[in-house]
Design a protein around this motif. Sequence first.
Motif, mmCIF file in Angstrom:
data_model
loop_
_atom_site.group_PDB
_atom_site.id
_atom_site.type_symbol
_atom_site.label_atom_id
_atom_site.label_comp_id
_atom_site.label_asym_id
_atom_site.label_seq_id
_atom_site.Cartn_x
_atom_site.Cartn_y
_atom_site.Cartn_z
ATOM 1 N N MET A 1 -9.043 -4.477 12.050
ATOM 2 C CA MET A 1 -8.414 -3.594 11.061
ATOM 3 C C MET A 1 -9.472 -3.063 10.104
ATOM 4 N N ASN A 2 -9.459 -1.771 9.891
ATOM 5 C CA ASN A 2 -10.478 -1.157 9.046
ATOM 6 C C ASN A 2 -10.164 -1.430 7.568
ATOM 7 N N THR A 3 -11.131 -1.977 6.858
ATOM 8 C CA THR A 3 -10.918 -2.333 5.444
ATOM 9 C C THR A 3 -11.912 -1.592 4.566
ATOM 10 N N ILE A 4 -11.408 -1.005 3.483
ATOM 11 C CA ILE A 4 -12.307 -0.416 2.494
ATOM 12 C C ILE A 4 -12.065 -1.079 1.142
ATOM 13 N N ALA A 5 -13.081 -1.001 0.289
ATOM 14 C CA ALA A 5 -13.001 -1.607 -1.039
ATOM 15 C C ALA A 5 -13.635 -0.654 -2.039
ATOM 16 N N PHE A 6 -13.040 -0.571 -3.213
ATOM 17 C CA PHE A 6 -13.665 0.242 -4.262
ATOM 18 C C PHE A 6 -13.129 -0.156 -5.635
ATOM 19 N N ALA A 7 -13.908 0.221 -6.654
ATOM 20 C CA ALA A 7 -13.482 0.058 -8.041
ATOM 21 C C ALA A 7 -13.012 1.418 -8.551
ATOM 22 N N GLY A 8 -12.070 1.412 -9.471
ATOM 23 C CA GLY A 8 -11.588 2.659 -10.059
ATOM 24 C C GLY A 8 -12.465 3.082 -11.213
ATOM 25 N N SER A 9 -13.743 3.310 -10.917
ATOM 26 C CA SER A 9 -14.725 3.548 -11.981
ATOM 27 C C SER A 9 -15.855 4.414 -11.462
ATOM 28 N N ASP A 66 -8.265 6.386 7.191
ATOM 29 C CA ASP A 66 -8.854 5.662 8.331
ATOM 30 C C ASP A 66 -8.821 4.153 8.138
ATOM 31 N N SER A 67 -8.288 3.687 7.017
ATOM 32 C CA SER A 67 -8.263 2.247 6.761
ATOM 33 C C SER A 67 -6.811 1.752 6.772
ATOM 34 N N SER A 68 -6.656 0.466 7.042
ATOM 35 C CA SER A 68 -5.302 -0.097 6.928
ATOM 36 C C SER A 68 -5.229 -1.107 5.787
ATOM 37 N N ILE A 69 -6.399 -1.542 5.311
ATOM 38 C CA ILE A 69 -6.445 -2.543 4.239
ATOM 39 C C ILE A 69 -7.361 -2.051 3.123
ATOM 40 N N LEU A 70 -6.879 -2.194 1.897
ATOM 41 C CA LEU A 70 -7.644 -1.732 0.736
ATOM 42 C C LEU A 70 -7.804 -2.875 -0.268
ATOM 43 N N LEU A 71 -9.034 -3.100 -0.712
ATOM 44 C CA LEU A 71 -9.279 -3.999 -1.840
ATOM 45 C C LEU A 71 -9.683 -3.092 -2.999
ATOM 46 N N ILE A 72 -8.881 -3.106 -4.061
ATOM 47 C CA ILE A 72 -9.149 -2.188 -5.181
ATOM 48 C C ILE A 72 -9.252 -2.987 -6.471
ATOM 49 N N SER A 73 -10.273 -2.702 -7.280
ATOM 50 C CA SER A 73 -10.341 -3.296 -8.614
ATOM 51 C C SER A 73 -10.252 -2.176 -9.651
ATOM 52 N N GLY A 133 1.812 2.549 -0.785
ATOM 53 C CA GLY A 133 1.030 1.335 -0.506
ATOM 54 C C GLY A 133 1.831 0.069 -0.797
ATOM 55 N N THR A 134 1.431 -1.021 -0.142
ATOM 56 C CA THR A 134 2.085 -2.317 -0.357
ATOM 57 C C THR A 134 1.065 -3.288 -0.936
ATOM 58 N N VAL A 135 1.317 -3.740 -2.161
ATOM 59 C CA VAL A 135 0.411 -4.693 -2.805
ATOM 60 C C VAL A 135 0.853 -6.103 -2.424
ATOM 61 N N LEU A 136 -0.036 -6.814 -1.726
ATOM 62 C CA LEU A 136 0.311 -8.155 -1.231
ATOM 63 C C LEU A 136 -0.186 -9.253 -2.165
ATOM 64 N N GLU A 137 -1.256 -8.992 -2.888
ATOM 65 C CA GLU A 137 -1.785 -9.973 -3.848
ATOM 66 C C GLU A 137 -2.407 -9.230 -5.020
ATOM 67 N N GLU A 138 -2.431 -9.910 -6.169
ATOM 68 C CA GLU A 138 -3.104 -9.326 -7.341
ATOM 69 C C GLU A 138 -3.839 -10.418 -8.110
ATOM 70 N N PHE A 139 -4.907 -10.014 -8.785
ATOM 71 C CA PHE A 139 -5.751 -10.983 -9.501
ATOM 72 C C PHE A 139 -6.450 -10.270 -10.656
ATOM 73 N N GLU A 171 -3.581 -14.104 5.390
ATOM 74 C CA GLU A 171 -2.443 -14.557 6.218
ATOM 75 C C GLU A 171 -1.372 -13.468 6.289
ATOM 76 N N LYS A 172 -1.078 -12.862 5.136
ATOM 77 C CA LYS A 172 -0.039 -11.808 5.106
ATOM 78 C C LYS A 172 -0.464 -10.589 5.920
ATOM 79 N N VAL A 173 -1.742 -10.260 5.867
ATOM 80 C CA VAL A 173 -2.253 -9.085 6.583
ATOM 81 C C VAL A 173 -2.134 -9.292 8.093
ATOM 82 N N LEU A 174 -2.345 -10.529 8.538
ATOM 83 C CA LEU A 174 -2.311 -10.813 9.978
ATOM 84 C C LEU A 174 -0.903 -10.893 10.533
ATOM 85 N N LYS A 175 0.104 -11.025 9.643
ATOM 86 C CA LYS A 175 1.501 -11.156 10.121
ATOM 87 C C LYS A 175 1.982 -9.901 10.807
#
Length: 175
Positions: A1-9, A66-73, A133-139, A171-175
């Motif tokens: 699964m294609n994953t991208i990550a970025f900060a809102g800055s 082109d991504s299915s998973i996003l890590l955003i801060s 989008g679906t937010v599965l976890e937050e921190f 775990e949630k992403v793999l379900k």
Amino acid sequence: MNTIAFAGSNSSTSINKQLVTYAVQLYGNAQILDFNDYNIPTYDIDIEKKEGFSIDVNKFYSAIQDSSILLISFSEHNASITAVFKSYMDWCSRINPKFMTDKKIFAMSTSPGGYGGRNALEAGIKLVEKFGGTVLEEFALPKFNENFKEGKITDETLDQELKTKMNSFQEKVLK
Ligand SMILES: Cc1cc2nc3c(=O)[nH]c(=O)nc-3n(C[C@H](O)[C@H](O)[C@H](O)COP(=O)(O)O)c2cc1C
């Protein structure tokens, strides 16, 4: 699964980019985007009418498509997301108002303050959910300057919290 990550800055020393880079290490692997690699003006309907969507708007939009998973801060300015993040989102939403449909998201924030950018986190979550989008976890990492050094979270409890949430996210992403 294609994953991208970025900060809102667009800060060249963004603390949220530092946090999301650490989160990528825990996650495994992801392409890290940087807003400084795009030349995108503040959203302006007159520019859109005259010039359409620029190459860089399309480039950023395509990276998300082109991504299915996003890590955003989400960086916090005045109790909300930054203007630059909102503007990027505004441009993409004009191409497709549901441009985050089916994207699984880990939402994060940090700031030098004790609240850890939670206002931006909440505003950012509301926005990405609006786009489908679906937010599965937050921190949220409070007091960045005290709790983060040399690329890592130094406070053990907070570090464990992020690690536990990252495991749960995977775990949630793999379900
Ligand atoms: C215009 C402006 C407004 C800010 N407002 C807040 C705020 O409301 N709450 C907060 O915790 N930090 C606030 N800060 C501090 C930022 O969170 C801090 O500069 C942080 O480094 C921004 O994230 P970044 O480094 O990822 O860009 C503000 C900073 C600026 C420049």
